[in-house]
Scaffold this motif. Structure first.
Motif, PDB file in Angstrom:
ATOM      1  N   ARG A  82      60.888 -12.745  29.175  1.00 46.87           N
ATOM      2  CA  ARG A  82      60.671 -11.692  29.074  1.00 46.87           C
ATOM      3  C   ARG A  82      61.425 -10.348  29.590  1.00 46.87           C
ATOM      4  N   GLU A  86      62.740  -8.154  26.699  1.00 49.13           N
ATOM      5  CA  GLU A  86      61.978  -6.588  26.257  1.00 49.13           C
ATOM      6  C   GLU A  86      62.847  -5.837  26.462  1.00 49.13           C
ATOM      7  N   ARG A  90      63.233  -2.809  23.201  1.00 48.00           N
ATOM      8  CA  ARG A  90      63.329  -1.457  23.137  1.00 48.00           C
ATOM      9  C   ARG A  90      64.671  -0.833  22.280  1.00 48.00           C
TER      10      ARG A  90
END
Length: 502
Positions: A82, A86, A90
């Protein structure tokens, strides 16, 4: 009041009847399933536990979902955790990529990479831009000057959808990086984006084959005439399935894809497990030089390394013939790579990972005096700045990624790439599912990902005291050992040539 009750009574009676009927149908369905389960002989669980045995399959399929969203820690998931996903999301959205309260990454496992920051980092005003590198300069008619150190790896139109190809090709143009077509041939959507293209020649030679499946010089010339096509890459093997050709399930072979590839629609597209006309290092060199001569453009090959002895034979043959006949680049894939359908035994257990083979390949090139002639491109789970910076330290000239860019355009790691049911529209040709993928919006995210990746790698380089990423070398990174201590990478892999092209 009485009139309202009298009016409502027939409605209530109808609803009651409908409810009883639904219950009856449900009971009948259970009885039918019960009879079918105890009668069949293929599944022992269903025969011994009729009806309720079906919940096992339901819960197993839901397990991926619950592990991903509720139970797995940020650094636990495979193939990408994760925290990695992520960061890409972003970066693609151009939002804040900083984190707070310390690292969630365990820095003690064996093999962990730690960069050696210097006491006097490079100031922003002393930093220099990452310099472009010319590929094939002096050895072919149309050399290619590549601007970005981070580029898009091979993903075929077929394996991924039309809107995904449009997003990637437009994003490549906006970011100034290249986009590798994968082995599925050149589609109009690759060209529509306007970005630089690397055309991959797979073992089935899709897009450049004649009616018998042999390499067609006429079609090579036709592809090379497109100004956007900058290089040709002969794919020997790929990380998902070393020793086996591409696999595109028939459900994903549409009429258009079949036409581009030169195959029948609706049938599985199974490439040979190697090029039928390449059976030795001599054959490989001959093919590279033939394609370069016909197209006039830089030509190299892509491979996963398992056995290593052949590299010595290959480089010796190059030195015997002269470096003008060397490949312009080698794309090194990792044994744990792969975006599409692949047999699990090959995916899990065949081919060495990039962490072992990249230093080995660079050292071999240095040993035979070919490092400056042959550029090294690497791919394989390199989706975050630390992984890209490590590859530069090990000696790569360029880094490419496929799954990183899939994350940038919305991939949620649903693990449905081979099913034509991708929920984000990236790897499916289902029009309804493709509607959620807006190529214009996603192209911007592709460009953001490249820009933020290059910037983050520059930050690592500056912390190590060099002015630009390609000046990173093996002195700048340490590897954790089984005693808990780290040692410089140049002690693990001593070489005169410590880093990438400078």
């Amino acid at each position: 009041m009485i009139e309202m009750f009298e009016t409502a009574t027939p409605v209530l009676e109808a609803l009651s009847t409908l409810f009883v009927f639904a219950i009856g149908l449900f009971v009948l369905l259970i009885v039918i399933v019960f009879i079918f389960d105890i009668s069949q002989r293929k599944n022992a669980v269903l025969r011994n536990y009729p009806v309720i045995g079906h919940f096992r399959g339901i819960f197993s399929s839901l397990g991926e979902f619950f592990r991903q969203y509720f139970f797995a820690m940020d650094r636990e998931e495979m193939p990408f955790n994760r925290a990695e996903r992520e960061w890409v999301h972003r970066a693609a959205n151009n939002t804040d990529t900083t984190v707070a309260f310390g690292s969630s990454k365990n820095l003690t496992p064996v093999g962990t990479v730690i960069f050696a920051n210097c006491p006097f980092p490079t100031l922003d005003e002393d930093a220099t831009e990452t310099r472009p590198i010319a590929i094939g300069e002096g050895f072919c008619q149309n050399p290619y000057t590549a601007k970005s150190l981070f580029n898009i790896s091979g993903m075929s139109f077929g394996a991924i959808s039309k809107p995904a190809v449009l997003a990637l090709s437009n994003g490549a143009r906006m970011a100034g990086c290249w986009y590798n077509t994968g082995e599925g041939g050149l589609s109009p959507y690759h060209l529509e984006g306007g970005g630089d293209i690397v055309f991959q020649i797979g073992t089935a030679k899709y897009g450049v084959r004649d009616l018998e499946g042999n390499l067609s010089d006429e079609k090579l010339i036709e592809i090379a005439e497109y100004e956007q096509v900058k290089m040709f890459e002969i794919k020997m093997s790929q990380g998902a399935k070393p020793g086996k050709g591409g696999i595109l399930p028939g459900a994903k072979v549409t009429e258009q894809i079949a036409q581009i590839r030169g195959i029948d629609a609706g049938e599985d597209s199974i490439s040979p497990n190697r090029h039928l006309d390449i059976a030795s290092t001599d054959d490989l060199l001959n093919m590279i030089n033939h394609v370069r001569k016909v197209t006039g453009k830089p030509t190299g090959f892509k491979s996963v390394i398992g056995a290593t002895d052949w590299l010595d034979d290959f480089f010796k043959e190059i030195n015997k013939r002269g470096e003008a006949l060397a490949p312009d680049f080698i794309t090194l894939d990792s044994g744990d790579g792969g975006t599409g359908a692949a047999p699990m035994p090959l995916l899990d257990n065949v081919g060495l990972t990039i962490k072992e083979t990249l230093p080995l390949l660079v050292d071999k090139l240095e040993q035979y005096g070919l490092k400056n002639r042959i550029k090294v491109i690497t791919s394989g789970k390199l989706i975050t700045p630390s992984e890209v910076a490590w590859a530069l330290c090990a000696g790569a000239d360029f880094i490419t990624s496929a799954r990183g860019f899939m994350f940038s355009i919305g991939c949620i790691q649903a693990l449905k790439c081979n099913k034509n049911t991708c929920p984000t529209g990236i790897t499916t040709h289902n029009k309804r599912l493709q509607k959620g993928l807006d190529p214009d919006n996603k192209a911007t995210k592709v460009a953001n990902y490249v820009h933020n990746m290059n910037h983050a790698v520059e930050v690592i380089a500056h912390s190590c005291g060099v002015s630009e990423p390609r000046k990173l070398n093996r002195n700048h990174v340490r590897i954790v050992q089984n005693n808990g201590r780290s040692i410089p990478m140049n002690e693990l892999y001593p070489s005169q040539h410590l880093g990438g092209t400078v």
